[in-house]
Design an enzyme around this catalytic site. Structure first.
Site, mmCIF file in Angstrom:
data_model
loop_
_atom_site.group_PDB
_atom_site.id
_atom_site.type_symbol
_atom_site.label_atom_id
_atom_site.label_comp_id
_atom_site.label_asym_id
_atom_site.label_seq_id
_atom_site.Cartn_x
_atom_site.Cartn_y
_atom_site.Cartn_z
ATOM 1 N N HIS A 173 -7.916 -12.128 4.941
ATOM 2 C CA HIS A 173 -8.850 -12.587 3.912
ATOM 3 C C HIS A 173 -8.656 -14.086 3.670
ATOM 4 O O HIS A 173 -7.530 -14.579 3.653
ATOM 5 C CB HIS A 173 -8.609 -11.821 2.610
ATOM 6 C CG HIS A 173 -9.502 -12.246 1.489
ATOM 7 N ND1 HIS A 173 -10.855 -12.009 1.492
ATOM 8 C CD2 HIS A 173 -9.224 -12.908 0.332
ATOM 9 C CE1 HIS A 173 -11.387 -12.505 0.385
ATOM 10 N NE2 HIS A 173 -10.420 -13.048 -0.335
ATOM 11 N N ASP B 202 -9.779 -5.584 -1.118
ATOM 12 C CA ASP B 202 -8.751 -6.625 -0.971
ATOM 13 C C ASP B 202 -7.576 -6.398 -1.921
ATOM 14 O O ASP B 202 -7.026 -7.356 -2.480
ATOM 15 C CB ASP B 202 -9.360 -8.019 -1.194
ATOM 16 C CG ASP B 202 -10.480 -8.324 -0.208
ATOM 17 O OD1 ASP B 202 -10.487 -7.734 0.883
ATOM 18 O OD2 ASP B 202 -11.351 -9.154 -0.523
#
Length: 208
Positions: free
Chosen positions: A117, A153
């Site tokens: 990410h 996430d």
């Protein structure tokens, strides 16, 4: 010394959705036998993308599993898990894969599925990490490699690297600088996870 048979080299399946610059970094690393990890297959959620072309140029098997081809998202998720499982990966790597996996996929690959990410989690999760970091006015951001779980996430963090935010940065310039740091981190850490194994203890990911 005799080169190891392909079956003896641990493998990863890489999932992609776009241009494949992170994938290319893994392809380049895996081309060196010393890396000790092979890319068993590259899977995508759409046809005609550069990432698939990169894999095909490297003679890596590819497959496409489109959400639109299934009656429900759950059916797609189960089918994606089946396609990945065909290649018996030691680790599954999301390299710009823009779909959230579900219960079926995580039941089979949870704890063995990593994503990179473009922000320093838990700050700025979601699709627009660099944009959100700029809007907030942070002085540093970076990239996070983490184990995917049921959240967005939210999984245990494997590794992070820091990228300074310049006063004149735009979303594009910051995104590109993050990618430059993200690629070597992904190559290094994925390689070590596959070659050396890893454990998770209280959200701490430990690589021997």
């Amino acid at each position: 010394m005799t080169a190891p048979r392909v079956d003896d080299v641990p493998g990863v399946v890489v999932l992609v959705s776009g241009s494949g610059t992170l994938l290319q970094a893994l392809i380049d690393a895996a081309a060196d036998d010393a890396y000790g990890v092979r890319i068993a297959a590259v899977g995508a959620d759409r046809d005609g993308i550069e990432a698939l072309a990169r894999a095909e140029r490297a003679a890596i098997p590819t497959f496409v599993c489109r959400v639109a081809d299934f009656a429900t998202r759950e059916e797609w998720d189960a089918a994606l898990a089946d396609r990945v499982a065909e290649h018996a990966p030691d680790l599954v790597v999301s390299a710009g894969f823009l779909k959230l996996v579900g219960v079926s996929f995580l039941a089979r690959f949870g704890g063995r599925y990593v994503n990179s990410h473009n922000a320093l989690l838990p700050a700025f999760p979601g699709m627009h990490g660099p944009r959100d970091a700029l809007a907030y006015g942070v002085k540093v951001t970076g990239a996070t490699l983490f184990l995917v779980d049921e959240g967005v996430d939210t999984g245990a963090i494997v590794a992070q690297c820091v990228v300074p935010v310049d006063a004149d940065d735009t979303v594009d310039t910051l995104t590109e600088r993050i990618k430059q740091a993200e690629r070597p981190q992904l190559v290094d850490v994925v390689g070590r996870m596959v070659r050396q194994g890893f454990t998770v203890l209280n959200r701490k990911v430990l690589i021997p």
